[in-house]
Design a protein around this motif. Structure first.
Motif, PDB file in Angstrom:
ATOM      1  N   LEU A 320      30.885   5.372  37.193  1.00 47.04           N
ATOM      2  CA  LEU A 320      32.071   4.658  36.742  1.00 47.04           C
ATOM      3  C   LEU A 320      33.164   4.743  37.798  1.00 47.04           C
ATOM      4  O   LEU A 320      33.326   5.785  38.444  1.00 47.04           O
ATOM      5  CB  LEU A 320      32.590   5.240  35.427  1.00 47.04           C
ATOM      6  CG  LEU A 320      31.957   4.743  34.126  1.00 47.04           C
ATOM      7  CD1 LEU A 320      30.474   5.059  34.076  1.00 47.04           C
ATOM      8  CD2 LEU A 320      32.648   5.370  32.917  1.00 47.04           C
ATOM      9  N   GLY A 321      33.886   3.649  37.966  1.00 47.91           N
ATOM     10  CA  GLY A 321      34.991   3.612  38.906  1.00 47.91           C
ATOM     11  C   GLY A 321      36.304   3.294  38.222  1.00 47.91           C
ATOM     12  O   GLY A 321      37.036   4.176  37.785  1.00 47.91           O
ATOM     13  N   ARG A 322      36.604   2.001  38.080  1.00 49.53           N
ATOM     14  CA  ARG A 322      37.884   1.590  37.514  1.00 49.53           C
ATOM     15  C   ARG A 322      38.108   2.142  36.108  1.00 49.53           C
ATOM     16  O   ARG A 322      39.239   2.455  35.734  1.00 49.53           O
ATOM     17  CB  ARG A 322      37.983   0.065  37.508  1.00 49.53           C
ATOM     18  CG  ARG A 322      38.127  -0.547  38.893  1.00 49.53           C
ATOM     19  CD  ARG A 322      38.131  -2.065  38.809  1.00 49.53           C
ATOM     20  NE  ARG A 322      38.337  -2.684  40.115  1.00 49.53           N
ATOM     21  CZ  ARG A 322      37.369  -2.938  40.990  1.00 49.53           C
ATOM     22  NH1 ARG A 322      36.119  -2.610  40.704  1.00 49.53           N
ATOM     23  NH2 ARG A 322      37.629  -3.498  42.161  1.00 49.53           N
ATOM     24  N   GLU A 323      37.035   2.259  35.333  1.00 49.49           N
ATOM     25  CA  GLU A 323      37.204   2.764  33.976  1.00 49.49           C
ATOM     26  C   GLU A 323      37.713   4.202  33.986  1.00 49.49           C
ATOM     27  O   GLU A 323      38.494   4.603  33.120  1.00 49.49           O
ATOM     28  CB  GLU A 323      35.887   2.665  33.204  1.00 49.49           C
ATOM     29  CG  GLU A 323      36.027   2.758  31.706  1.00 49.49           C
ATOM     30  CD  GLU A 323      36.859   1.621  31.100  1.00 49.49           C
ATOM     31  OE1 GLU A 323      37.403   1.834  29.994  1.00 49.49           O
ATOM     32  OE2 GLU A 323      36.966   0.538  31.719  1.00 49.49           O
ATOM     33  N   LEU A 324      37.317   4.981  34.996  1.00 48.20           N
ATOM     34  CA  LEU A 324      37.815   6.348  35.114  1.00 48.20           C
ATOM     35  C   LEU A 324      39.222   6.391  35.675  1.00 48.20           C
ATOM     36  O   LEU A 324      39.976   7.333  35.385  1.00 48.20           O
ATOM     37  CB  LEU A 324      36.865   7.187  35.976  1.00 48.20           C
ATOM     38  CG  LEU A 324      35.558   7.595  35.293  1.00 48.20           C
ATOM     39  CD1 LEU A 324      34.625   8.261  36.285  1.00 48.20           C
ATOM     40  CD2 LEU A 324      35.833   8.528  34.119  1.00 48.20           C
ATOM     41  N   LEU A 325      39.602   5.397  36.464  1.00 48.86           N
ATOM     42  CA  LEU A 325      40.998   5.324  36.894  1.00 48.86           C
ATOM     43  C   LEU A 325      41.897   5.070  35.686  1.00 48.86           C
ATOM     44  O   LEU A 325      43.004   5.607  35.597  1.00 48.86           O
ATOM     45  CB  LEU A 325      41.189   4.225  37.931  1.00 48.86           C
ATOM     46  CG  LEU A 325      40.494   4.409  39.287  1.00 48.86           C
ATOM     47  CD1 LEU A 325      40.821   3.242  40.204  1.00 48.86           C
ATOM     48  CD2 LEU A 325      40.871   5.732  39.938  1.00 48.86           C
ATOM     49  N   ARG A 326      41.412   4.241  34.767  1.00 51.43           N
ATOM     50  CA  ARG A 326      42.188   3.968  33.554  1.00 51.43           C
ATOM     51  C   ARG A 326      42.248   5.187  32.638  1.00 51.43           C
ATOM     52  O   ARG A 326      43.272   5.437  31.990  1.00 51.43           O
ATOM     53  CB  ARG A 326      41.575   2.786  32.802  1.00 51.43           C
ATOM     54  CG  ARG A 326      41.564   1.488  33.584  1.00 51.43           C
ATOM     55  CD  ARG A 326      40.991   0.340  32.756  1.00 51.43           C
ATOM     56  NE  ARG A 326      40.799  -0.845  33.589  1.00 51.43           N
ATOM     57  CZ  ARG A 326      39.618  -1.258  34.040  1.00 51.43           C
ATOM     58  NH1 ARG A 326      38.522  -0.596  33.718  1.00 51.43           N
ATOM     59  NH2 ARG A 326      39.542  -2.336  34.798  1.00 51.43           N
ATOM     60  N   ASP A 327      41.141   5.918  32.574  1.00 51.77           N
ATOM     61  CA  ASP A 327      41.055   7.075  31.680  1.00 51.77           C
ATOM     62  C   ASP A 327      40.196   8.149  32.335  1.00 51.77           C
ATOM     63  O   ASP A 327      38.974   8.166  32.162  1.00 51.77           O
ATOM     64  CB  ASP A 327      40.470   6.672  30.325  1.00 51.77           C
ATOM     65  CG  ASP A 327      40.350   7.852  29.370  1.00 51.77           C
ATOM     66  OD1 ASP A 327      40.853   8.945  29.703  1.00 51.77           O
ATOM     67  OD2 ASP A 327      39.749   7.688  28.292  1.00 51.77           O
ATOM     68  N   PRO A 328      40.811   9.058  33.096  1.00 46.66           N
ATOM     69  CA  PRO A 328      40.042  10.116  33.758  1.00 46.66           C
ATOM     70  C   PRO A 328      39.297  11.026  32.786  1.00 46.66           C
ATOM     71  O   PRO A 328      38.368  11.740  33.195  1.00 46.66           O
ATOM     72  CB  PRO A 328      41.113  10.898  34.531  1.00 46.66           C
ATOM     73  CG  PRO A 328      42.253   9.955  34.668  1.00 46.66           C
ATOM     74  CD  PRO A 328      42.238   9.123  33.430  1.00 46.66           C
ATOM     75  N   HIS A 329      39.697  10.993  31.501  1.00 47.41           N
ATOM     76  CA  HIS A 329      39.051  11.842  30.494  1.00 47.41           C
ATOM     77  C   HIS A 329      37.997  11.070  29.697  1.00 47.41           C
ATOM     78  O   HIS A 329      37.581  11.516  28.620  1.00 47.41           O
ATOM     79  CB  HIS A 329      40.109  12.424  29.556  1.00 47.41           C
ATOM     80  CG  HIS A 329      41.129  13.256  30.264  1.00 47.41           C
ATOM     81  ND1 HIS A 329      42.439  13.350  29.850  1.00 47.41           N
ATOM     82  CD2 HIS A 329      41.044  14.012  31.385  1.00 47.41           C
ATOM     83  CE1 HIS A 329      43.106  14.141  30.684  1.00 47.41           C
ATOM     84  NE2 HIS A 329      42.282  14.546  31.619  1.00 47.41           N
ATOM     85  N   TRP A 330      37.567   9.946  30.218  1.00 50.64           N
ATOM     86  CA  TRP A 330      36.558   9.117  29.551  1.00 50.64           C
ATOM     87  C   TRP A 330      35.339   9.932  29.121  1.00 50.64           C
ATOM     88  O   TRP A 330      34.868   9.766  27.986  1.00 50.64           O
ATOM     89  CB  TRP A 330      36.152   7.981  30.497  1.00 50.64           C
ATOM     90  CG  TRP A 330      35.287   6.901  29.940  1.00 50.64           C
ATOM     91  CD1 TRP A 330      35.682   5.690  29.469  1.00 50.64           C
ATOM     92  CD2 TRP A 330      33.849   6.913  29.827  1.00 50.64           C
ATOM     93  NE1 TRP A 330      34.600   4.945  29.066  1.00 50.64           N
ATOM     94  CE2 TRP A 330      33.459   5.671  29.271  1.00 50.64           C
ATOM     95  CE3 TRP A 330      32.869   7.838  30.137  1.00 50.64           C
ATOM     96  CZ2 TRP A 330      32.124   5.343  29.031  1.00 50.64           C
ATOM     97  CZ3 TRP A 330      31.531   7.527  29.884  1.00 50.64           C
ATOM     98  CH2 TRP A 330      31.177   6.282  29.331  1.00 50.64           C
TER      99      TRP A 330
END
Length: 354
Positions: A320-330
């Motif tokens: 995951l890239g951008r999704e982790l930028l949005r939510d590092p605690h994904w």
């Protein structure tokens, strides 16, 4: 039962789960040296539960940087700076990894937020090099490497891999994708050479196999070695999924443990059908036909989607890239939603919804 949070063993390295951080350039280093930004940027993902945290595309030589802000592993100062970061990642239970690359004709550019165009000589720009002398889009034309110069590139990757070991990284990924130097060699859309590094499939992939061999010679036995490929160029007459299967078999024979399947970026005018999980099918094709472990990347956003990728056997891990930028605690939230158990750090336990 969730498989996304099952551990994965590659070589002698046990990675705690299948949610991995895709390498994402930050364009924030000075002279290739990572700093506090990189510590906090990467550290947040380890706190957030990612099984493997991969540092950005890190140049094996100064001229291999995309921009002057790229990180590097060509000297000992960089090793010491990386060590502080890998120590922190490991202390949180994540596996520290780094992607090693050379930008080729996509080097010497400004940072994306400054336009991403060719870097002027007056601003510290340098001559880029490639398999060809043809430019990528509006960037400055590269100088075509001589055959002897190409033959020396694997040693640059090997030297960087040795430093990666000294810096505390447990996994190395070789960046053979996204239109950077290695991709400039294997894509028939770019490579117009007539020497032993051009022509047919064997010639165009020769450099990649030489890089793998050189790195494997210095990278500790049992430590995972990955390769990111652009599994298709998305252009008629370009590189295809079937080509990637053929290459992946060879890469595995030479010591690659997992193929990270991305796509595109060899040429600027490709029409890419971007949609949710649009690259997963290439990870699945390589995994099933080449019989090589794979990673899937690209618009994977929900825990349920990621779980399906792994549990269905389409890939062994998701990146995951951008999704982790949005939510590092994904990963923390995903583990809860998938009833995979409590992976929250004790310091954050009071915020967990039971």
């Amino acid at each position: 039962m969730s498989h996304l949070f099952d551990p994965l063993k590659l070589g002698d390295t046990a990675i705690p789960n299948r949610v991995w951080v895709s390498p994402m350039c930050q364009y924030s280093a000075v002279d290739g040296v990572p700093n506090d930004w990189h510590l906090v940027h990467l550290g947040q993902f380890a706190i957030g539960g990612a099984g493997l945290v991969m540092a950005e595309a890190t140049a094996v030589a100064p001229e291999g940087r995309i921009s002057p802000g790229d990180t590097g592993l060509w000297n000992d100062e960089q090793v010491a700076a990386w060590r502080r970061i890998t120590d922190f990642l490991r202390a949180q239970g994540s596996t520290p990894a780094v992607q090693l690359g050379h930008a080729g004709r996509k080097a010497s550019t400004t940072r994306p937020w400054d336009g991403g165009g060719a870097l002027a000589d007056s601003d510290g720009g340098w001559q880029s090099v490639s398999s060809t002398s043809r430019a990528f889009g509006e960037l400055d034309a590269p100088r075509a490497l001589t055959e002897d110069e190409v033959a020396r590139i694997p040693q640059q990757f090997a030297d960087a891999a040795r430093r990666a070991d000294e810096a505390g990284f447990e996994v190395v990924e070789l960046h053979f994708a996204h239109g950077y130097l290695a991709h400039q060699f294997y894509s028939p859309l770019v490579n117009d050479r007539t020497d032993r590094y051009g022509g047919d499939f064997d010639g165009r992939t020769r450099l990649l196999l030489e890089i793998v061999d050189a790195v494997r010679a210095v990278w500790p036995a049992g430590r995972p070695l990955l390769a990111r490929l652009s599994a298709t160029d998305w252009v008629e007459g370009g590189w295809t999924g079937d080509d990637s299967v053929r290459l992946s078999r060879l890469l595995a024979e030479h010591g690659i443990d997992l193929v990270d399947a991305s796509t595109g970026a060899a040429v600027p005018d490709a029409q890419i059908p971007v949609s949710a999980g649009y690259q997963i099918r290439f990870a699945r094709q390589i995994k099933l036909e080449a019989e090589v472990p794979t990673g899937a990347v690209g618009l994977i956003t929900s825990p349920e989607q990621a779980e399906e990728v792994v549990s269905s056997g389409s890939a062994d891990v998701v990146l995951l890239g951008r999704e982790l930028l949005r939510d590092p605690h994904w990963p923390l939230h995903a583990a809860d939603r998938l009833h995979a158990g409590n992976i929250w750090p004790e310091q954050y336990a009071r915020a967990r919804r039971s």
